[in-house]
Design a protein around this motif. Structure first.
Motif, mmCIF file in Angstrom:
data_model
loop_
_atom_site.group_PDB
_atom_site.id
_atom_site.type_symbol
_atom_site.label_atom_id
_atom_site.label_comp_id
_atom_site.label_asym_id
_atom_site.label_seq_id
_atom_site.Cartn_x
_atom_site.Cartn_y
_atom_site.Cartn_z
ATOM 1 N N ASN A 288 -10.488 6.216 10.991
ATOM 2 C CA ASN A 288 -11.859 5.899 11.413
ATOM 3 C C ASN A 288 -11.792 5.228 12.788
ATOM 4 O OD1 ASN A 288 -14.381 4.774 11.834
ATOM 5 N ND2 ASN A 288 -14.610 4.000 9.749
ATOM 6 N N ARG B 202 -5.375 -5.301 3.020
ATOM 7 C CA ARG B 202 -5.053 -3.876 2.858
ATOM 8 C C ARG B 202 -6.288 -3.022 2.612
ATOM 9 N NH1 ARG B 202 -2.339 -3.222 -3.156
ATOM 10 N NH2 ARG B 202 -4.123 -4.028 -4.315
ATOM 11 N N ARG C 270 -7.767 8.054 -1.543
ATOM 12 C CA ARG C 270 -9.055 7.349 -1.426
ATOM 13 C C ARG C 270 -9.799 7.661 -0.140
ATOM 14 N NH1 ARG C 270 -9.893 3.488 -5.805
ATOM 15 N NH2 ARG C 270 -8.011 3.800 -7.037
ATOM 16 N N ASN D 178 -14.258 8.668 6.017
ATOM 17 C CA ASN D 178 -13.630 8.850 4.723
ATOM 18 C C ASN D 178 -13.936 10.273 4.248
ATOM 19 O OD1 ASN D 178 -13.382 8.931 1.830
ATOM 20 N ND2 ASN D 178 -13.284 6.699 1.868
ATOM 21 N N HIS E 101 -19.508 11.267 11.173
ATOM 22 C CA HIS E 101 -18.615 10.149 11.492
ATOM 23 C C HIS E 101 -17.425 10.216 10.547
ATOM 24 C CE1 HIS E 101 -16.823 6.384 12.090
ATOM 25 N NE2 HIS E 101 -17.310 5.812 11.003
ATOM 26 N N CYS F 265 -20.348 2.368 14.229
ATOM 27 C CA CYS F 265 -19.923 3.756 14.051
ATOM 28 C C CYS F 265 -21.038 4.764 14.325
ATOM 29 C CB CYS F 265 -19.359 3.951 12.653
ATOM 30 S SG CYS F 265 -18.043 2.788 12.312
ATOM 31 N N THR G 198 0.871 -1.178 0.000
ATOM 32 C CA THR G 198 0.000 0.000 0.000
ATOM 33 C C THR G 198 0.902 1.220 0.000
ATOM 34 O OG1 THR G 198 -1.898 1.076 1.023
ATOM 35 C CG2 THR G 198 -0.274 0.166 2.532
ATOM 36 N N GLY H 180 -16.429 -2.161 0.731
ATOM 37 C CA GLY H 180 -16.221 -0.712 0.787
ATOM 38 C C GLY H 180 -17.196 0.109 -0.050
ATOM 39 N N GLN H 181 -17.405 -0.311 -1.301
ATOM 40 C CA GLN H 181 -18.234 0.535 -2.175
ATOM 41 C C GLN H 181 -19.705 0.488 -1.783
ATOM 42 O OE1 GLN H 181 -17.150 -0.151 -6.258
ATOM 43 N NE2 GLN H 181 -15.062 0.521 -5.871
#
Ligand code: ACO
Length: 324
Positions: free
Chosen positions: A281, A157, A42, A254, A251, A118, A34, A216-217
């Motif tokens: 996060n 990752r 990102r 990202n 929160h 969260c 990474t 993630g998406q």
């Protein structure tokens, strides 16, 4: 009528801070690739704090609580309710809130955890507000405390670069004026599998995957739409417009989620509090951490209107509008 207002805030981060580069170097030793550039582009994250192995959520939470109690100008003995939001409790039971209570040297008032990942701090704040308004409590300690590093698979990752450890706390007290003006909580368990740590303790072993998993998406899309509807709902409850909001405190998952949410609301990024760059996060701790940083840096001042919104595993989401 009785309302609940914020009397003081506090936060605490474990001292070990890892830059993206330091984390990338560590991961490279296990052949995981990474880079600082990927993570910043990102996510907006530049560093995160990780607790040492012997440090628990209750320890981080108790330190944040002490600072919030001091900022509120009261004593631990004045606290008559403790609610802790965490998904990384010290143990299966008793609750982290009970351990924080013990750490503060107090006893007698109710203490319990809420688990909404969260969104946990928004859930806890809403519960404390309701208990103050019904007269069940007069000075509540609401804590978000996490050691999410314990749940991370450092061979994955796509998740291990996103999270950090820390705690934030608020003392809410009964007052004749709000305070908390409006709030909304939601969940949709149909999305339980897109963000989860499925392992459970059974027969002396962990059954199932003990690590955090995330699509993630899918989470990104749900998060953006949840924030949009929550803002509309909370503002409508209060009869206010988005222009009246001085600070949007989301929160901190990202930066791109925050930018997308702000753009939809036509709210300039100058009114969005961002700490994800410094903290990563931290799940239930991220909103009270951001709030406390904003207050201590003098950016958030008394009299301002704050819109706090969270979203996370469950899927859960919610918002609280506060006249600070
Ligand atoms: N370093 C380098 N490359 C990586 C890394 C990494 N750490 N992680 C993934 N990649 C690669 C992937 O393998 C993929 O490579 P490929 O194209 O060769 O297959 C590429 O980067 C793109 O991967 P995507 O998953 O498509 O990347 P995306 O732009 O969606 O970003 C991210 C991933 C950051 C997780 C994003 O989806 C996101 O932020 N989602 C929301 C997550 C979130 O907010 N979660 C928390 C909310 S609730 C809670 O806090 C618990």
């Amino acid at each position: 009528r009785v309302f609940a207002r914020i009397a003081g805030t506090g936060s605490h981060l474990p001292p070990r801070c890892l830059s993206n580069q330091a984390l990338a170097d560590q991961l490279a030793q296990d052949g995981i690739e990474t880079s600082d550039a990927w993570i910043v582009e990102r996510t907006g994250i530049r560093q995160r704090h990780f607790a040492e192995p012997d440090v628990t959520s209750s320890m981080l939470g108790a330190e944040a609580a002490r600072r919030a109690i001091e900022a509120a100008g009261c004593q631990p003995q004045d606290i008559d309710l403790i609610i802790c939001a965490t998904s990384t409790p010290d143990m299966v039971f008793p609750s982290t809130a009970c351990l924080i209570q013990r750490e503060l040297g107090i006893s007698g008032g109710p203490a319990f955890d809420v688990q909404a990942v969260c969104s946990g701090f928004i859930y806890a704040l809403t519960l404390a507000d309701a208990m103050i308004r019904t007269g069940a409590a007069r000075k509540a300690l609401v804590v978000g405390a996490e050691v999410f590093s314990r749940l991370l698979n450092f061979k994955d990752r796509t998740t291990c670069v996103l999270f950090g450890d820390g705690a934030g706390a608020v003392v809410l007290e009964a007052a004749s004026e709000p305070g908390i003006v409006a709030s909304a909580l939601h969940a949709d368990g149909r999305h339980a599998d897109i963000l989860c740590t499925p392992g459970a303790i059974s027969g002396g072993q962990v059954l199932g995957d003990p690590f955090l998993r995330m699509e993630g998406q899918a989470v990104f899309k749900l998060a953006v739409s949840a924030l949009d509807t929550t803002t509309a709902e909370v503002l409508a409850q209060a009869g206010r417009s988005v222009e009246s909001v001085d600070w949007l405190i989301l929160h901190q998952a990202n930066i791109r989620i925050m930018q997308t949410a702000a753009k939809k609301l036509k709210l300039p990024m100058e009114r969005v509090l961002v700490t994800v760059d410094r903290h990563g996060n931290t799940s239930a701790a991220s909103i009270p951490l951001a709030l406390d940083f904003g207050i201590r840096e003098g950016r958030i001042t008394r009299g301002q209107s704050l819109l706090l919104e969270g979203m996370g595993g469950g899927f859960t989401w919610g918002g609280v509008l506060i006249d600070y």
